[in-house]
Motif scaffolding. Sequence first.
Motif, PDB file in Angstrom:
ATOM      1  N   PRO A  61     -27.645  -2.480  52.127  1.00  0.00           N
ATOM      2  CA  PRO A  61     -28.465  -1.281  52.270  1.00  0.00           C
ATOM      3  C   PRO A  61     -29.860  -1.525  51.704  1.00  0.00           C
ATOM      4  O   PRO A  61     -30.002  -2.067  50.603  1.00  0.00           O
ATOM      5  CB  PRO A  61     -27.712  -0.232  51.439  1.00  0.00           C
ATOM      6  CG  PRO A  61     -26.870  -1.004  50.493  1.00  0.00           C
ATOM      7  CD  PRO A  61     -26.574  -2.330  51.124  1.00  0.00           C
ATOM      8  N   ILE A  62     -30.877  -1.153  52.479  1.00  0.00           N
ATOM      9  CA  ILE A  62     -32.262  -1.351  52.047  1.00  0.00           C
ATOM     10  C   ILE A  62     -32.757  -0.009  51.508  1.00  0.00           C
ATOM     11  O   ILE A  62     -33.248   0.835  52.263  1.00  0.00           O
ATOM     12  CB  ILE A  62     -33.154  -1.825  53.230  1.00  0.00           C
ATOM     13  CG1 ILE A  62     -32.474  -2.913  54.056  1.00  0.00           C
ATOM     14  CG2 ILE A  62     -34.527  -2.260  52.736  1.00  0.00           C
ATOM     15  CD1 ILE A  62     -32.279  -4.234  53.376  1.00  0.00           C
ATOM     16  N   MET A  63     -32.623   0.190  50.210  1.00  0.00           N
ATOM     17  CA  MET A  63     -32.903   1.496  49.610  1.00  0.00           C
ATOM     18  C   MET A  63     -34.367   1.604  49.173  1.00  0.00           C
ATOM     19  O   MET A  63     -34.670   2.070  48.072  1.00  0.00           O
ATOM     20  CB  MET A  63     -31.948   1.728  48.424  1.00  0.00           C
ATOM     21  CG  MET A  63     -30.470   1.600  48.772  1.00  0.00           C
ATOM     22  SD  MET A  63     -29.981   2.569  50.223  1.00  0.00           S
ATOM     23  CE  MET A  63     -30.202   4.226  49.581  1.00  0.00           C
ATOM     24  N   LEU A  64     -35.262   1.166  50.047  1.00  0.00           N
ATOM     25  CA  LEU A  64     -36.697   1.187  49.762  1.00  0.00           C
ATOM     26  C   LEU A  64     -37.368   2.199  50.690  1.00  0.00           C
ATOM     27  O   LEU A  64     -37.348   2.020  51.904  1.00  0.00           O
ATOM     28  CB  LEU A  64     -37.297  -0.210  49.990  1.00  0.00           C
ATOM     29  CG  LEU A  64     -36.628  -1.353  49.216  1.00  0.00           C
ATOM     30  CD1 LEU A  64     -37.113  -2.712  49.724  1.00  0.00           C
ATOM     31  CD2 LEU A  64     -36.923  -1.221  47.723  1.00  0.00           C
TER      32      LEU A  64
ATOM     33  N   ALA B 258     -24.522  -6.361  47.513  1.00  0.00           N
ATOM     34  CA  ALA B 258     -25.966  -6.492  47.322  1.00  0.00           C
ATOM     35  C   ALA B 258     -26.674  -5.243  47.824  1.00  0.00           C
ATOM     36  O   ALA B 258     -26.270  -4.631  48.802  1.00  0.00           O
ATOM     37  CB  ALA B 258     -26.473  -7.723  48.066  1.00  0.00           C
ATOM     38  N   VAL B 259     -27.744  -4.870  47.122  1.00  0.00           N
ATOM     39  CA  VAL B 259     -28.554  -3.710  47.490  1.00  0.00           C
ATOM     40  C   VAL B 259     -30.023  -4.086  47.304  1.00  0.00           C
ATOM     41  O   VAL B 259     -30.392  -4.645  46.266  1.00  0.00           O
ATOM     42  CB  VAL B 259     -28.234  -2.502  46.576  1.00  0.00           C
ATOM     43  CG1 VAL B 259     -29.125  -1.314  46.912  1.00  0.00           C
ATOM     44  CG2 VAL B 259     -26.772  -2.097  46.676  1.00  0.00           C
ATOM     45  N   ALA B 260     -30.846  -3.813  48.329  1.00  0.00           N
ATOM     46  CA  ALA B 260     -32.285  -3.949  48.127  1.00  0.00           C
ATOM     47  C   ALA B 260     -32.758  -2.654  47.488  1.00  0.00           C
ATOM     48  O   ALA B 260     -32.592  -1.580  48.058  1.00  0.00           O
ATOM     49  CB  ALA B 260     -32.997  -4.191  49.451  1.00  0.00           C
ATOM     50  N   ALA B 261     -33.310  -2.761  46.281  1.00  0.00           N
ATOM     51  CA  ALA B 261     -33.701  -1.554  45.550  1.00  0.00           C
ATOM     52  C   ALA B 261     -34.883  -1.854  44.649  1.00  0.00           C
ATOM     53  O   ALA B 261     -35.090  -2.986  44.222  1.00  0.00           O
ATOM     54  CB  ALA B 261     -32.528  -1.040  44.717  1.00  0.00           C
TER      55      ALA B 261
ATOM     56  N   PRO C 201     -31.315   3.620  43.206  1.00  0.00           N
ATOM     57  CA  PRO C 201     -30.571   4.457  44.150  1.00  0.00           C
ATOM     58  C   PRO C 201     -29.101   4.626  43.768  1.00  0.00           C
ATOM     59  O   PRO C 201     -28.230   4.509  44.628  1.00  0.00           O
ATOM     60  CB  PRO C 201     -30.706   3.666  45.455  1.00  0.00           C
ATOM     61  CG  PRO C 201     -30.710   2.233  45.014  1.00  0.00           C
ATOM     62  CD  PRO C 201     -31.323   2.205  43.627  1.00  0.00           C
TER      63      PRO C 201
END
Lengths: 62, 273
Positions: A50-53, B89-92, B98
Amino acid sequence: MSGSKVPIDPRLLEILVCPLTKGPLEYDRTNNELISRKAGLAYPIRDGIPIMLPDEARKLED
Amino acid sequence: MAGVPEIFDRLAVRRHRDRAARMVERVAPVLREAAERLVGRMDDTTRRFALALDLGGRGIVAPLLAARGITAVSADLSTRMAARGGALAVAADEEWLPFRAASFDLVTANLSLHWANDLPGVLVQVRTALKPDGLFLASLPVLGTLDPLRTALAEAEAALSGGASPRVSPFPTLRDCAGLLQRAGFALPVVDLDRISLAYREPLAALHDLRAAGETNAIRVRERRTPPRALFPAALAALPVEERTITLELTMAMLTGWAPSPPQHGSGRAAAH
C-alpha cells in the motif's frame, strides 16, 4: 488502475488508516485501492504494497 | 504540518532512498552493527513483543526482529526500500503515519529519523501507534557525526567561492533527543551515546557509502547548482589522515521510551544501558 493485482496482506488491513485523517479505509478489490472517504483520496496498492502517500493518491470524484 | 519549518526536502529524501535501495548492501555491515546494538536493548526487558513497526530499516532491521520471533511491518518513504523489509511492507511518510492507534508492541527506527522536518510530531505519532507499555527503540545520528567532512567541505567551499552552503545534515544533540522523548510523552525515557568508527583508505569511498545508505544531502536550502568541480576533491584532500586512514565517526543517540501504561512493564526491567 494500479498496474498489478497482488492482493494486500489482510494483517495490514487491520492496522492501516488514512495518514491525513487517521480515519478508516475501505478496500476496493476491483481497483486494488484503499479509499479514504473523509480525505477524498484513493491510495494505490502496488505489488501488494500500500502506498500511503497523499502525493501518490488518486483524488475521488464526488 | 503547519508551522513546522521545512528544513529538509522530503521528495529528495524519497528519491535518495529509492536510489539507495539498489546499493544499500554496500553499507549493510555498518547499518547491521547499529541495528544489532539497537535491537539488543530489548533483550534487557522481560516484555514479549509480537508485532513491530520498523521505520526505515532498509531491509536490515526486519530480519533481526524475525530472528527474535517478532513480526515486522516495514515502512519507508521509498516503496522499493520498504519492500526490502519483507512481506508486510508499506510506503509511508513517518511524518504522517498511516497506522491505527495502539497497533504495535514495538517500534524501531535505525538511523532513519534524521531527515524528518517535524521530529517531535513523528515521536508523538509513534507513541500513539504503540500499544500501552509498548517500546520505542531508535538510533539517531547526533552532533559529532561526519564532523571532519562538514568542516572540510565548508572550508573548501569558502576558499573556492567565498561562501558555504549546508552540505551535511544539522544533527541534534544528545540533550535534544532526551527532551524530544519527554515532550512526546514517553515513560522512562533513556538516551545514551554510542559510536561506530568508520575507517577509509580512500576518501571518495566515504561519499559512495553515504549515497548507498540514502544519505545524500536533502537540506531544502542546499545549493542545487552543480558544485564547482574542485570542491569535493579539495574537501576530501583536506580530511585528516592518520596512518593512511581517514576516520569518520558515526555518533549515535540510542533512544529508549515506553508508551505509558499503569503498571509500567518497563519499570520492572533491567536498565537498558
